[in-house]
Design a protein around this motif. Structure first.
Motif, mmCIF file in Angstrom:
data_model
loop_
_atom_site.group_PDB
_atom_site.id
_atom_site.type_symbol
_atom_site.label_atom_id
_atom_site.label_comp_id
_atom_site.label_asym_id
_atom_site.label_seq_id
_atom_site.Cartn_x
_atom_site.Cartn_y
_atom_site.Cartn_z
ATOM 1 N N GLY A 90 0.808 -1.215 0.000
ATOM 2 C CA GLY A 90 0.000 0.000 0.000
ATOM 3 C C GLY A 90 0.841 1.264 0.000
ATOM 4 O O GLY A 90 0.387 2.322 0.437
ATOM 5 N N CYS A 91 2.062 1.177 -0.518
ATOM 6 C CA CYS A 91 3.041 2.265 -0.399
ATOM 7 C C CYS A 91 3.576 2.651 -1.772
ATOM 8 O O CYS A 91 3.981 1.781 -2.553
ATOM 9 C CB CYS A 91 4.180 1.803 0.507
ATOM 10 N N LYS A 92 3.624 3.934 -2.058
ATOM 11 C CA LYS A 92 4.105 4.400 -3.360
ATOM 12 C C LYS A 92 5.562 3.989 -3.616
ATOM 13 O O LYS A 92 5.951 3.782 -4.765
ATOM 14 C CB LYS A 92 3.982 5.924 -3.449
ATOM 15 N N LEU A 93 6.358 3.862 -2.555
ATOM 16 C CA LEU A 93 7.748 3.444 -2.726
ATOM 17 C C LEU A 93 7.850 2.042 -3.328
ATOM 18 O O LEU A 93 8.851 1.695 -3.960
ATOM 19 C CB LEU A 93 8.481 3.464 -1.388
ATOM 20 N N TYR A 94 6.811 1.232 -3.131
ATOM 21 C CA TYR A 94 6.829 -0.161 -3.588
ATOM 22 C C TYR A 94 5.734 -0.423 -4.626
ATOM 23 O O TYR A 94 5.321 -1.562 -4.816
ATOM 24 C CB TYR A 94 6.651 -1.106 -2.395
ATOM 25 N N GLU A 95 5.323 0.612 -5.311
ATOM 26 C CA GLU A 95 4.179 0.495 -6.220
ATOM 27 C C GLU A 95 4.376 -0.582 -7.285
ATOM 28 O O GLU A 95 3.417 -1.231 -7.713
ATOM 29 C CB GLU A 95 3.915 1.852 -6.890
ATOM 30 N N ASN A 96 5.610 -0.783 -7.724
ATOM 31 C CA ASN A 96 5.878 -1.764 -8.776
ATOM 32 C C ASN A 96 6.718 -2.937 -8.285
ATOM 33 O O ASN A 96 7.358 -3.637 -9.080
ATOM 34 C CB ASN A 96 6.587 -1.075 -9.950
ATOM 35 N N ARG A 325 13.987 7.773 4.469
ATOM 36 C CA ARG A 325 13.020 8.149 3.434
ATOM 37 C C ARG A 325 11.612 8.273 4.004
ATOM 38 O O ARG A 325 10.628 8.279 3.274
ATOM 39 C CB ARG A 325 13.020 7.103 2.304
ATOM 40 N N ARG A 326 11.513 8.390 5.336
ATOM 41 C CA ARG A 326 10.204 8.352 5.967
ATOM 42 C C ARG A 326 9.284 9.495 5.552
ATOM 43 O O ARG A 326 8.065 9.358 5.618
ATOM 44 C CB ARG A 326 10.341 8.319 7.487
ATOM 45 N N ASN A 327 9.854 10.616 5.112
ATOM 46 C CA ASN A 327 9.006 11.730 4.696
ATOM 47 C C ASN A 327 8.254 11.438 3.396
ATOM 48 O O ASN A 327 7.381 12.202 3.001
ATOM 49 C CB ASN A 327 9.837 13.015 4.550
ATOM 50 N N GLU A 328 8.590 10.314 2.747
ATOM 51 C CA GLU A 328 7.858 9.904 1.557
ATOM 52 C C GLU A 328 6.650 9.028 1.906
ATOM 53 O O GLU A 328 5.885 8.650 1.015
ATOM 54 C CB GLU A 328 8.797 9.146 0.612
ATOM 55 N N PHE A 329 6.500 8.706 3.191
ATOM 56 C CA PHE A 329 5.368 7.888 3.630
ATOM 57 C C PHE A 329 4.146 8.756 3.886
ATOM 58 O O PHE A 329 4.235 9.982 4.051
ATOM 59 C CB PHE A 329 5.717 7.136 4.915
ATOM 60 N N GLY A 330 2.978 8.093 3.985
ATOM 61 C CA GLY A 330 1.754 8.780 4.362
ATOM 62 C C GLY A 330 1.766 9.174 5.825
ATOM 63 O O GLY A 330 2.627 8.748 6.601
ATOM 64 N N SER A 331 0.781 9.958 6.238
ATOM 65 C CA SER A 331 0.772 10.538 7.582
ATOM 66 C C SER A 331 0.681 9.493 8.683
ATOM 67 O O SER A 331 1.321 9.632 9.737
ATOM 68 C CB SER A 331 -0.375 11.543 7.718
ATOM 69 N N ASN A 332 -0.107 8.420 8.490
ATOM 70 C CA ASN A 332 -0.232 7.408 9.544
ATOM 71 C C ASN A 332 1.097 6.707 9.808
ATOM 72 O O ASN A 332 1.544 6.598 10.947
ATOM 73 C CB ASN A 332 -1.289 6.373 9.162
ATOM 74 N N LEU A 333 1.728 6.218 8.755
ATOM 75 C CA LEU A 333 2.994 5.513 8.912
ATOM 76 C C LEU A 333 4.090 6.458 9.397
ATOM 77 O O LEU A 333 4.870 6.114 10.303
ATOM 78 C CB LEU A 333 3.403 4.854 7.599
ATOM 79 N N GLY A 335 3.759 9.160 11.168
ATOM 80 C CA GLY A 335 3.505 9.476 12.568
ATOM 81 C C GLY A 335 3.967 8.373 13.504
ATOM 82 O O GLY A 335 4.509 8.633 14.581
ATOM 83 N N ASN A 336 3.758 7.118 13.080
ATOM 84 C CA ASN A 336 4.190 5.995 13.907
ATOM 85 C C ASN A 336 5.709 5.914 14.001
ATOM 86 O O ASN A 336 6.265 5.630 15.072
ATOM 87 C CB ASN A 336 3.635 4.685 13.339
ATOM 88 N N ILE A 337 6.386 6.135 12.883
ATOM 89 C CA ILE A 337 7.854 6.085 12.893
ATOM 90 C C ILE A 337 8.412 7.216 13.741
ATOM 91 O O ILE A 337 9.321 7.008 14.563
ATOM 92 C CB ILE A 337 8.395 6.154 11.455
ATOM 93 N N ASP A 338 7.880 8.433 13.571
ATOM 94 C CA ASP A 338 8.363 9.568 14.364
ATOM 95 C C ASP A 338 8.115 9.350 15.852
ATOM 96 O O ASP A 338 8.947 9.718 16.700
ATOM 97 C CB ASP A 338 7.692 10.858 13.890
ATOM 98 N N ALA A 339 6.969 8.746 16.179
ATOM 99 C CA ALA A 339 6.687 8.444 17.589
ATOM 100 C C ALA A 339 7.710 7.446 18.121
ATOM 101 O O ALA A 339 8.183 7.561 19.262
ATOM 102 C CB ALA A 339 5.279 7.892 17.737
ATOM 103 N N GLY A 340 8.078 6.471 17.284
ATOM 104 C CA GLY A 340 9.074 5.491 17.693
ATOM 105 C C GLY A 340 10.429 6.112 17.960
ATOM 106 O O GLY A 340 11.147 5.699 18.881
ATOM 107 N N LEU A 341 10.791 7.100 17.160
ATOM 108 C CA LEU A 341 12.083 7.755 17.321
ATOM 109 C C LEU A 341 12.181 8.540 18.630
ATOM 110 O O LEU A 341 13.281 8.841 19.103
ATOM 111 C CB LEU A 341 12.352 8.689 16.135
#
Length: 468
Positions: A90-96, A325-333, A335-341
């Motif tokens: 479900g991620c544009k980074l892995y679209e193909n 590359r987390r800034n290329e993710f959507g807001s939900n993902l 937000g979770n990564i930033d919270a983890g950091l």
């Protein structure tokens, strides 16, 4: 006979009796896919060899070689790798992205006769209780296509309820097999970590997220477990089955005098009255079948921060190679990564301490009771274009994950947890009831789920009405 309304158990029996062929089965399910998927967006990538797979199992059936999942169409969640079939997370980074290797669960499904119909939609890297992403868009609920199918295995749940697949594979970290099961009126099971080993994985010693099944009935889930459960040298997270017979145990049912406790709100977030009334009614209806039912208070809200901290750590481990590359993710993902950091070592120590308290609490609970019953969701399905419900029983939610506390708090326990439909609201929307069982007792959880389906049946959505 409407093939796609049969249970997987019934379908298998007819195939083994040669009253149905795998080709007839897959054609019926593909007809539903063609008819309903454009409106529901449940299946996001279709296998290009569906009929070739069916032909293989047709030949085996003609030679009287039958397999545990012979000819059953299965949907694989789009976070689970499938060889030569696009897996986007479900991620544009892995679209193909097209994996070269099947996940272990997919290998086992194929070896046991399943037909992989395609991939089912998920939020980006399965983050969220509503299914939408920037690659494929939003999945809609078969009971009302304006509403959410839940998440993160929302595509699988919607495909099941609408007759596109007979079995759905999915994952569950904080409720991703149970939330969509509740919203779409099907059965979901979060098994014990390691019962179905998760391979490949970025987090090899993951005891939080599990791989598991969804189906229309408890018996169908037991059939899947008989086929795919069991340890593997590919994964260090192992749960030996030691010859357990899942379907056989489910069909035996539960003994009279089984002790059940019902709690309306384990998370202390409130609950909509109609949802609570349906769950309560279904729970106490079990008394007519010889089950002892008692209402109790059982508060797990103290562990809310523990889950959020462990979830943050989990996100960092899973996305370690993508953190820059987390800034290329959507807001939900993101937000979770930033919270983890932001999590400290002390935060994690507290989280593991409080997680242990949930185990001790249940250890005492099981000295008196056999199961805990509690509502899966505090609300019925909400608008699909909304990220999460803004309020529950008039109480405002602070974050997009607060509303799924009834499921994520239970994830901390590593206990087997089922979700079974138990009633319909006045708007004809399904409501799910969670069943928490003793350690490694999946077959017994499913046996109780079967009884609840029999005492509180809801049927399937009237697709001709809702999707016309």
């Amino acid at each position: 006979m409407e093939i796609t309304k049969l249970s997987a158990h019934e379908t298998l029996q007819l195939i083994r009796q040669k009253q149905l062929s795998p080709m007839e089965v897959i054609q019926a399910y593909m007809d539903c896919y063609t008819k309903y998927n454009p409106k529901l967006n449940a299946v996001c990538s279709l296998s290009d060899d569906v009929f070739q797979q069916a032909e293989k199992w047709e030949r085996e059936a003609k030679n009287d070689n039958f397999y545990p999942l012979h000819g059953l169409p299965v949907g694989i969640k789009d976070v689970t790798p499938t060889a030569n079939l696009r897996t986007t997370y479900g991620c544009k980074l892995y679209e193909n992205h097209v994996p070269k290797e099947d996940a272990l669960v997919v290998q086992r499904l194929k070896e046991n006769g399943a037909i992989i119909l395609g991939k089912t939609n998920t939020p980006e890297f399965a983050t969220g209780g509503n299914t939408f992403n920037e690659v494929f868009g939003t999945t809609f609920n078969p009971w009302n296509p304006e509403l959410s199918a839940g998440g993160s295995t929302g595509g699988g749940a919607a495909a099941l309820a609408s007759g596109m697949i007979a079995i759905a594979e999915g994952t569950d970290l904080g409720g991703s097999l149970r939330i969509p099961a509740s919203f779409c009126g099907i059965v979901g099971l979060r098994p014990t970590p390691g019962l179905i080993p998760t391979y490949p994985s970025e987090y090899l010693w993951d005891d939080m997220q599990v791989t598991g099944p969804m189906a229309r009935t408890a018996e169908d889930i037991a059939i899947v477990l008989d086929a795919v459960a069991g340890e593997s040298p590919l994964s260090p997270m192992r749960q030996p089955t030691h010859g357990r017979q899942f379907l056989e145990t489910v069909l035996k049912g539960i003994p009279a005098g089984t002790r059940v406790a019902y709690c309306s709100d384990i998370a202390d977030i409130g609950i909509e009255d109609e949802v609570e009334n349906l769950c309560r009614t279904a729970s106490f209806l079990l008394r007519e079948k010889g089950v002892e039912v008692e209402e109790i208070k059982f508060d797990l809200s103290f562990a809310r921060k523990a889950f959020l901290h462990l979830r943050g750590e989990w996100m960092l481990i899973q996305q370690y190679k993508n953190i820059e590359r987390r800034n290329e993710f959507g807001s939900n993902l993101l937000g979770n990564i930033d919270a983890g950091l932001k999590i400290s070592a002390r935060d994690l120590a507290m989280a593991h301490h409080d997680r242990a308290q949930t185990w001790y609490k249940f250890r005492s609970f099981f000295e008196k009771y056999d199961y805990l019953l509690t509502p899966c969701m505090a609300v019925p399905p909400f608008p699909a274009k909304q990220n999460y419900p803004l309020t529950i029983a008039g109480k405002e939610m602070k974050t997009y994950i607060d509303w799924v506390a009834p499921t994520f708090l239970l994830s901390l326990t590593s206990l087997p947890i089922g979700c079974v439909p138990c009633g319909l609201t006045q708007q004809k929307l399904p409501v799910g009831l969670q069943i928490v069982g003793k350690p490694t007792s999946e077959e017994h959880v499913l046996a109780l789920a079967k009884l609840i389906q029999e005492t509180s049946p809801i049927g399937l959505p009237s697709l001709e009405e809702t999707l016309s």
